[in-house]
Design a protein around this motif. Sequence first.
Motif, mmCIF file in Angstrom:
data_model
loop_
_atom_site.group_PDB
_atom_site.id
_atom_site.type_symbol
_atom_site.label_atom_id
_atom_site.label_comp_id
_atom_site.label_asym_id
_atom_site.label_seq_id
_atom_site.Cartn_x
_atom_site.Cartn_y
_atom_site.Cartn_z
ATOM 1 N N GLN A 54 1.011 -1.552 0.157
ATOM 2 C CA GLN A 54 -0.291 0.172 0.239
ATOM 3 C C GLN A 54 0.554 1.479 0.001
ATOM 4 O O GLN A 54 0.264 2.410 -0.972
ATOM 5 N N GLN A 55 1.848 1.424 1.043
ATOM 6 C CA GLN A 55 2.607 3.020 0.605
ATOM 7 C C GLN A 55 3.002 2.672 -0.519
ATOM 8 O O GLN A 55 3.361 4.345 -1.317
ATOM 9 N N SER A 56 3.798 1.717 -1.321
ATOM 10 C CA SER A 56 4.583 1.442 -2.561
ATOM 11 C C SER A 56 3.013 2.593 -3.836
ATOM 12 O O SER A 56 3.316 3.522 -4.699
ATOM 13 N N ARG A 57 2.087 1.784 -3.619
ATOM 14 C CA ARG A 57 1.216 2.634 -4.377
ATOM 15 C C ARG A 57 0.616 3.891 -4.038
ATOM 16 O O ARG A 57 0.272 4.219 -5.361
ATOM 17 N N ALA A 58 0.835 3.906 -2.902
ATOM 18 C CA ALA A 58 0.743 5.030 -2.316
ATOM 19 C C ALA A 58 1.499 6.450 -2.573
ATOM 20 O O ALA A 58 1.069 7.502 -3.407
ATOM 21 N N ALA A 59 2.643 5.697 -2.854
ATOM 22 C CA ALA A 59 3.831 6.481 -3.384
ATOM 23 C C ALA A 59 3.795 7.286 -5.106
ATOM 24 O O ALA A 59 3.872 8.264 -5.018
ATOM 25 N N ILE A 60 3.197 5.805 -6.045
ATOM 26 C CA ILE A 60 3.364 5.967 -7.042
ATOM 27 C C ILE A 60 2.468 7.324 -7.896
ATOM 28 O O ILE A 60 2.321 7.677 -8.342
ATOM 29 N N ALA A 61 1.300 6.682 -7.329
ATOM 30 C CA ALA A 61 0.036 7.435 -6.766
ATOM 31 C C ALA A 61 0.358 9.085 -6.852
ATOM 32 O O ALA A 61 -0.093 9.950 -7.576
ATOM 33 N N ARG A 62 1.116 9.176 -5.867
ATOM 34 C CA ARG A 62 1.392 10.822 -5.587
ATOM 35 C C ARG A 62 2.410 11.284 -7.004
ATOM 36 O O ARG A 62 2.969 12.851 -6.553
ATOM 37 N N LEU A 63 2.909 10.317 -7.202
ATOM 38 C CA LEU A 63 3.768 11.113 -8.495
ATOM 39 C C LEU A 63 3.484 11.780 -9.425
ATOM 40 O O LEU A 63 3.423 12.210 -10.212
ATOM 41 N N GLY A 64 1.671 11.087 -9.119
ATOM 42 C CA GLY A 64 0.676 11.793 -10.802
ATOM 43 C C GLY A 64 0.499 10.463 -12.035
ATOM 44 O O GLY A 64 0.343 10.529 -12.463
ATOM 45 N N ALA A 65 1.065 9.206 -11.545
ATOM 46 C CA ALA A 65 0.646 8.095 -12.500
ATOM 47 C C ALA A 65 -1.030 7.470 -11.914
ATOM 48 O O ALA A 65 -0.325 7.710 -11.235
#
Length: 210
Positions: A153-164
């Motif tokens: 979940q941490q990685s998924r949230a971080a990727i989404a925060r990039l704008g992906a």
Amino acid sequence: MGSNDGDHPGSVADFTAVPTLVGARVTLAPLSLDHVPDLAEAVAEGDLWQTWYTRIPSPDDMAAAVQHRLDLRAAGEWVPWAVVRLDTGKAVGMTSFLNIRADNRKLEIGSTWLATSTQRTGINSDAKLLQLTHAFDTLGCVAVEFRTHWHNQQSRAAIARLGAKQDGILRNNDIWRDGTLRDTVVFSIIESEWPTVRLSLTEKVAGRAR
């Protein structure tokens, strides 16, 4: 762009080169065995390698993990970097280009991990800004992909925060190290989204946005 011969932008030679990329907070340095001591120290923070839904090398396995990435680089399959903090000069993680498809001007940013102490410091945003700038502006990519474990979940949230944006979920995509099956979540940033993503990341690196 997109030619696969010679040394023109977008060629296979460009896609598999490992340039040094310097940002506001980090340098992405071509990975080498010289980085192993720093990386072994960084991964020991919080026992990162014991997280069950990731594939992060332990301190004892770090030299072999780095050598494996160097072998993939030599084969023209990966572009691996060490993430080096500008303020300390120490390597605090690794990241790579993989699944490189120069003919289609696409690649994946992955096999990334960073020391626990780098979280929410702008380190990850700066590293991704450097990689995405190289991918879109230098290599002429039309899309850059990210993949992660469904349970990360941490990685998924971080990727989404990039704008992906999330493209989809590949069910039973991998057999994991303990025999369990991994569902892989696939994200991407496409060429038309890059200017907005670049602005967002630039603001985050400057500390003006989260």
